[in-house]
Design a protein around this motif. Structure first.
Motif, PDB file in Angstrom:
ATOM      1  N   GLU A   1       0.837  -1.203   0.000  1.00  0.00           N
ATOM      2  CA  GLU A   1       0.000   0.000   0.000  1.00  0.00           C
ATOM      3  C   GLU A   1       0.874   1.255   0.000  1.00  0.00           C
ATOM      4  O   GLU A   1       1.011   1.955   0.999  1.00  0.00           O
ATOM      5  CB  GLU A   1      -0.995   0.002   1.169  1.00  0.00           C
TER       6      GLU A   1
ATOM      7  N   ARG B   1      -2.406   3.899  -3.455  1.00  0.00           N
ATOM      8  CA  ARG B   1      -3.560   4.680  -2.973  1.00  0.00           C
ATOM      9  C   ARG B   1      -4.135   5.574  -4.076  1.00  0.00           C
ATOM     10  O   ARG B   1      -5.331   5.784  -4.167  1.00  0.00           O
ATOM     11  CB  ARG B   1      -3.162   5.515  -1.748  1.00  0.00           C
TER      12      ARG B   1
ATOM     13  N   TYR C   1     -11.805  -0.418  -3.319  1.00  0.00           N
ATOM     14  CA  TYR C   1     -10.357  -0.377  -3.077  1.00  0.00           C
ATOM     15  C   TYR C   1      -9.977  -1.350  -1.962  1.00  0.00           C
ATOM     16  O   TYR C   1      -9.029  -2.133  -2.092  1.00  0.00           O
ATOM     17  CB  TYR C   1      -9.938   1.053  -2.725  1.00  0.00           C
ATOM     18  N   GLN C   2     -10.720  -1.317  -0.871  1.00  0.00           N
ATOM     19  CA  GLN C   2     -10.438  -2.231   0.233  1.00  0.00           C
ATOM     20  C   GLN C   2     -10.599  -3.683  -0.212  1.00  0.00           C
ATOM     21  O   GLN C   2      -9.821  -4.557   0.182  1.00  0.00           O
ATOM     22  CB  GLN C   2     -11.347  -1.938   1.443  1.00  0.00           C
TER      23      GLN C   2
ATOM     24  N   ASP D   1      -7.833  -6.602   0.079  1.00  0.00           N
ATOM     25  CA  ASP D   1      -8.180  -7.861   0.760  1.00  0.00           C
ATOM     26  C   ASP D   1      -7.946  -9.068  -0.154  1.00  0.00           C
ATOM     27  O   ASP D   1      -7.530 -10.133   0.311  1.00  0.00           O
ATOM     28  CB  ASP D   1      -9.651  -7.836   1.217  1.00  0.00           C
TER      29      ASP D   1
END
Lengths: 260, 258
Positions: free
Chosen positions: B188, B193, B207-208, B212
């Protein structure tokens, strides 16, 4: 400040050659090290030459024997209180031959030496490392763990097999701060290669030892054998705390031989 | 000090992976040239790294041959040579599934990731090969070995870097110059980002959800870190790295199949 200050390492087959170079590098980086070999005499010589003082111990044992293979883990814990880094390095062949001429005795010896010994040592080390949630396991495989040459079917098969074992174990302990990786060296002119190279050359259909070495060099980009120090540098990296994110990897030290 | 007296150039070196590699080299004794597009971020990096005369910033964009040449020329003008070239700058914008992909997005990604690696490699080889020593380190990706949907512009460029590296390694194998790839898993970084949300959208994820997904594929069930990549770069740059070339080193927590 060493990169391995406070760590305890055990290395199978380490009185000479690759294992010895790894042991010396670990000592330089501040680790306490258990070296191992079958011969008490070679062990004593190594201890003397390495000059590791209280940070170095020798465990006499044969990696082809389950009790000895597991014994090195117990010995390291008894001697230095724990085991952080297990290098499963011992391996080789005695009288290799093409499949059609391979004896059961040689086949079993190679499977025991190159695969069973890695499993026995890994299992025993993991039983110590898993409750502590810390550890590094490094297996010495070979370019023949991905390739395969005529006349060394047992070696190629077992060096492939340890990669499967390594990948599977890496996924089992991936969240426990324990990494499991393999180093895949190209040909190195170690004592064991000098000892068994001439008979291996015959099995592989090349004229002699020099031609055997030349054949491996020709396949590499660097056109020379690798060096034990090149392997040892990778073994240091994989043993470090900062390598926590590297696991399940087949790390080549082969001068550009393997295609993947 | 393993890299005492060495000169390293790191494209995209003001932040993220490149910055961590630059700091690692600096700690090992090298002089480092970091590059980036923003003068402001360059000044900030110089200030934070606090390396005195051993750190130099060159503003420039690697997406053109002229841009790469200017970086290489500036590094040689400053320190007289280049021993270690880290082709790290890269990214992609304009992600879409292949069926909807626009030409400019593919072209831009190839320029940013692949052409820049080719240009800088070719230029530094002309300095390294006659001197008989050099290390070229290409920051590829897990996606240089695998492939995820919706990000073909990135996957294609990173695979191209890996093929380029293998071929080049065979060409220069006996010259004392090595060339390798590091293939990190997801990290990250700032660029993740910046670009990650669009990439995730192209995959039909948040995005998360994207982060994941990467973590779930790894044995370690987390993303990687810049320091993990930097440690491998330092090894490859060292004297002991001489016997490692044409390799695709995974720093991916046990994700890649090979």
């Amino acid at each position: 400040m060493g990169k391995l200050d406070g760590k305890v390492a055990a290395i199978t087959g380490s009185t000479r050659s690759i294992g010895r170079a790894i042991a010396e590098a670990y000592l330089r980086e501040g680790a306490q090290v258990v070296i191992n070999g079958r011969s008490a005499e070679k062990g004593a010589t190594a201890m003397k030459e390495m000059g590791g003082g209280p940070n170095l111990a020798f465990f006499a044992g044969d990696a082809r024997n389950q009790k000895d293979c597991e014994g090195i883990v117990d010995f390291a814990i008894e001697k230095f209180g724990k085991l952080d880094i297990m290098v499963l390095n011992s391996g080789g062949v005695e009288n290799t031959a093409p499949v059609a001429m391979m004896t059961d005795e040689e086949w079993m010896l190679e499977v025991t030496w190159n695969l069973h010994s890695v499993f026995w040592g890994m299992r025993k080390a993991l039983q110590h490392m898993i409750p502590r949630e810390a550890g590094r396991i490094i297996v010495t495989s070979s370019v023949e763990g991905k390739l395969g040459k005529p006349g060394i079917p047992g070696y190629a098969a077992t060096k492939h097999a340890v990669l499967g074992l390594m990948k599977s174990a890496a996924r089992e302990v991936g969240t426990l701060n324990i990494t499991v990786n393999a180093i895949l060296p190209g040909i190195i002119e170690t004592d064991i290669v000098r000892d068994t190279g001439p008979s291996s050359a015959i099995a592989m259909g090349v004229a002699g030892y020099d031609e055997l070495i030349a054949m491996f060099c020709a396949e590499s980009a660097i056109k020379r054998p690798n060096k034990v120090e090149e392997v040892a540098a990778v073994a240091v990296l994989l043993a470090r705390d900062v390598a926590a994110g590297i696991t399940g990897t087949s790390f080549p030290v082969d001068g550009g031989t393997m295609p993947y | 000090m393993e890299l005492q007296g060495r000169v390293a150039v790191i494209t995209g070196g003001t932040r993220g992976i490149g910055r961590a590699i630059a700091e690692g080299f600096l700690a090992d004794g090298a002089s480092v040239v970091i590059n980036g597009r923003s003068a402001e971020k360059g000044a900030q990096a110089l200030n934070e790294m606090n390396g005195g005369d051993r750190v130099h910033f060159v503003q420039g964009d690697v997406k053109s041959r002229e841009g790469c040449q200017a970086i290489i020329d500036a590094a040689i003008a400053k320190y007289g040579k280049i021993d270690i070239m880290v082709n790290n700058a890269g990214g992609a914008t304009g992600h879409a599934p292949v069926i909807d992909l626009e030409d400019w997005a593919m072209e831009d990604s190839l320029k940013w990731n692949f052409w820049s690696t080719f240009w800088c490699t070719q230029m530094v080889l002309r300095d390294m090969v006659p001197r008989g020593w050099g290390r070229i380190i290409n920051v590829s990706s897990l996606e240089g070995k695998h492939g995820k949907p919706g990000v073909s512009i990135y996957v294609t460029a990173k695979h191209a870097i890996n093929g380029f590296t293998k071929s080049c390694a065979q060409e220069i194998g006996t010259t004392g110059v090595t060339i390798n790839c590091i293939c990190p898993g997801a990290i990250e970084t700032d660029i993740m980002r910046d670009e990650g949300p669009a990439a995730a959208a192209s995959m039909g994820l948040t995005y998360q959800g994207l982060l994941d997904w990467f973590a779930s594929e790894a044995a370690i069930k987390r993303l990687n870190t810049c320091d993990e990549v930097a440690a491998v770069a330092s090894l490859l740059a060292s004297e002991a790295g001489a016997g490692i070339t044409g390799s695709m080193i995974s720093v991916d927590g046990g994700t890649a199949a090979y």
